[in-house]
Design a protein around this motif. Structure first.
Motif, mmCIF file in Angstrom:
data_model
loop_
_atom_site.group_PDB
_atom_site.id
_atom_site.type_symbol
_atom_site.label_atom_id
_atom_site.label_comp_id
_atom_site.label_asym_id
_atom_site.label_seq_id
_atom_site.Cartn_x
_atom_site.Cartn_y
_atom_site.Cartn_z
ATOM 1 N N VAL A 72 2.613 26.131 -2.399
ATOM 2 C CA VAL A 72 2.192 25.818 -1.035
ATOM 3 C C VAL A 72 1.370 24.533 -1.074
ATOM 4 N N ALA A 73 1.756 23.516 -0.317
ATOM 5 C CA ALA A 73 1.018 22.251 -0.277
ATOM 6 C C ALA A 73 -0.282 22.443 0.491
ATOM 7 N N ALA A 74 -1.301 21.670 0.147
ATOM 8 C CA ALA A 74 -2.622 21.807 0.771
ATOM 9 C C ALA A 74 -2.552 21.607 2.279
ATOM 10 N N GLU A 75 -1.724 20.664 2.733
ATOM 11 C CA GLU A 75 -1.630 20.409 4.171
ATOM 12 C C GLU A 75 -1.018 21.611 4.905
ATOM 13 N N ALA A 76 -0.034 22.230 4.279
ATOM 14 C CA ALA A 76 0.636 23.365 4.905
ATOM 15 C C ALA A 76 -0.169 24.649 4.760
ATOM 16 N N ALA A 77 -1.174 24.631 3.899
ATOM 17 C CA ALA A 77 -1.948 25.849 3.642
ATOM 18 C C ALA A 77 -2.653 26.363 4.886
ATOM 19 N N ALA A 78 -3.104 25.459 5.733
ATOM 20 C CA ALA A 78 -3.820 25.890 6.938
ATOM 21 C C ALA A 78 -2.936 26.767 7.830
ATOM 22 N N PRO A 81 0.109 32.153 6.513
ATOM 23 C CA PRO A 81 -0.589 33.381 6.925
ATOM 24 C C PRO A 81 -1.493 33.983 5.841
ATOM 25 N N GLY A 82 -1.281 33.628 4.587
ATOM 26 C CA GLY A 82 -2.103 34.193 3.520
ATOM 27 C C GLY A 82 -3.264 33.309 3.089
ATOM 28 N N THR A 83 -3.498 32.222 3.820
ATOM 29 C CA THR A 83 -4.569 31.293 3.448
ATOM 30 C C THR A 83 -5.937 31.876 3.754
ATOM 31 N N ILE A 84 -6.801 31.816 2.757
ATOM 32 C CA ILE A 84 -8.202 32.213 2.936
ATOM 33 C C ILE A 84 -8.975 30.913 3.134
ATOM 34 N N PHE A 140 -7.026 25.805 -3.946
ATOM 35 C CA PHE A 140 -7.229 24.463 -3.408
ATOM 36 C C PHE A 140 -8.597 23.877 -3.739
ATOM 37 N N VAL A 141 -9.462 24.637 -4.393
ATOM 38 C CA VAL A 141 -10.792 24.139 -4.753
ATOM 39 C C VAL A 141 -11.071 24.445 -6.217
ATOM 40 N N ASP A 142 -11.951 23.657 -6.782
ATOM 41 C CA ASP A 142 -12.380 23.889 -8.152
ATOM 42 C C ASP A 142 -13.847 24.308 -8.126
ATOM 43 N N ASP A 143 -14.330 24.759 -9.229
ATOM 44 C CA ASP A 143 -15.705 25.225 -9.336
ATOM 45 C C ASP A 143 -16.682 24.091 -9.027
ATOM 46 N N GLY A 144 -17.592 24.315 -8.071
ATOM 47 C CA GLY A 144 -18.607 23.329 -7.728
ATOM 48 C C GLY A 144 -18.155 22.284 -6.729
ATOM 49 N N GLN A 145 -17.018 22.482 -6.111
ATOM 50 C CA GLN A 145 -16.482 21.510 -5.163
ATOM 51 C C GLN A 145 -17.033 21.754 -3.763
ATOM 52 N N PRO A 146 -17.468 20.711 -3.054
ATOM 53 C CA PRO A 146 -17.921 20.881 -1.674
ATOM 54 C C PRO A 146 -16.753 21.256 -0.766
ATOM 55 N N VAL A 147 -17.023 22.113 0.210
ATOM 56 C CA VAL A 147 -15.995 22.517 1.169
ATOM 57 C C VAL A 147 -16.553 22.426 2.582
ATOM 58 N N GLU A 148 -15.670 22.199 3.533
ATOM 59 C CA GLU A 148 -15.991 22.153 4.937
ATOM 60 C C GLU A 148 -15.659 23.502 5.599
ATOM 61 N N TYR A 149 -16.179 23.729 6.767
ATOM 62 C CA TYR A 149 -15.833 24.916 7.517
ATOM 63 C C TYR A 149 -14.330 24.893 7.788
ATOM 64 N N GLY A 150 -13.635 25.986 7.489
ATOM 65 C CA GLY A 150 -12.214 26.111 7.748
ATOM 66 C C GLY A 150 -11.315 25.475 6.705
ATOM 67 N N ALA A 151 -11.904 24.931 5.648
ATOM 68 C CA ALA A 151 -11.075 24.317 4.597
ATOM 69 C C ALA A 151 -10.347 25.406 3.821
ATOM 70 N N PRO A 152 -9.069 25.192 3.475
ATOM 71 C CA PRO A 152 -8.345 26.213 2.722
ATOM 72 C C PRO A 152 -8.925 26.343 1.312
ATOM 73 N N LEU A 153 -9.167 27.582 0.883
ATOM 74 C CA LEU A 153 -9.693 27.856 -0.452
ATOM 75 C C LEU A 153 -8.583 28.300 -1.401
ATOM 76 N N LEU A 154 -7.773 29.262 -0.922
ATOM 77 C CA LEU A 154 -6.688 29.801 -1.741
ATOM 78 C C LEU A 154 -5.707 30.539 -0.845
ATOM 79 N N VAL A 155 -4.577 30.902 -1.438
ATOM 80 C CA VAL A 155 -3.563 31.650 -0.693
ATOM 81 C C VAL A 155 -3.302 32.947 -1.439
ATOM 82 N N ILE A 156 -3.287 34.063 -0.679
ATOM 83 C CA ILE A 156 -2.918 35.381 -1.211
ATOM 84 C C ILE A 156 -1.646 35.798 -0.488
ATOM 85 N N GLU A 157 -0.579 36.050 -1.270
ATOM 86 C CA GLU A 157 0.687 36.514 -0.661
ATOM 87 C C GLU A 157 0.936 37.946 -1.064
#
Length: 157
Positions: A72-78, A81-84, A140-157
């Motif tokens: 799943v590409a980061a842009e399509a992750a938003a 349906p399984g995007t956290i 979509f994130v690594d340990d210690g990476q800054p994130v914004e509100y609503g940014a995709p973290l991971l996908v669970i299918e």
């Protein structure tokens, strides 16, 4: 300036040098020069200079290594349906401590309610839990990476 009889040497007055040295100390000068009766006398002293060095208080960490993105590409992750998504602005942590293994990896099977990540905001660690059971298919994130509100973290299918 006094000229003592024992200081009488042809053309040189040692009392003058002593007086000039006293003036240097009194006025906190580094150098003084006078000319008297055709004789020029310069008296100087080395000023002690203190140089202090403080090493940096913190070491800037190198940027985190990019995480391999699964099918799943980061842009399509938003839209997936399984995007956290991140519930807040903060710093994402994939492990409970720097020397621990990550909560999840790509391919990890998780249960509903299982802790999958932490997002630290204002020195408070907020647990991100799996909303349902499934398999982690993208990170979509690594340990210690800054994130914004609503940014995709991971996908669970």
């Amino acid at each position: 300036m006094t000229n003592k009889p024992e200081d009488d040497k042809p053309g040189f007055n040692t009392a003058l040098v002593e007086e000039l040295g006293a003036i240097l100390g009194k006025l906190d000068l580094s150098e003084i020069e006078v000319e008297q009766d055709g004789i020029r006398v310069r008296v100087s002293r080395q000023m002690a200079t203190q140089v202090s060095y403080s090493p940096p208080q913190s070491v800037i960490a190198p940027p985190p290594m990019p995480v391999a993105v699964a099918p799943v590409a980061a842009e399509a992750a938003a839209d997936h349906p399984g995007t956290i998504k991140s519930p807040m602005v903060g710093t994402a942590y994939r492990r409970p401590s720097p020397d621990s293994k990550p909560f999840v990896e790509i391919g990890s099977v998780v249960k509903a309610g299982e802790k999958i990540m932490l997002v630290e905001a204002m020195k408070t660690f907020n647990e991100i839990v799996a909303p349902r059971a499934g398999t982690v298919t993208a990170l979509f994130v690594d340990d210690g990476q800054p994130v914004e509100y609503g940014a995709p973290l991971l996908v669970i299918e």
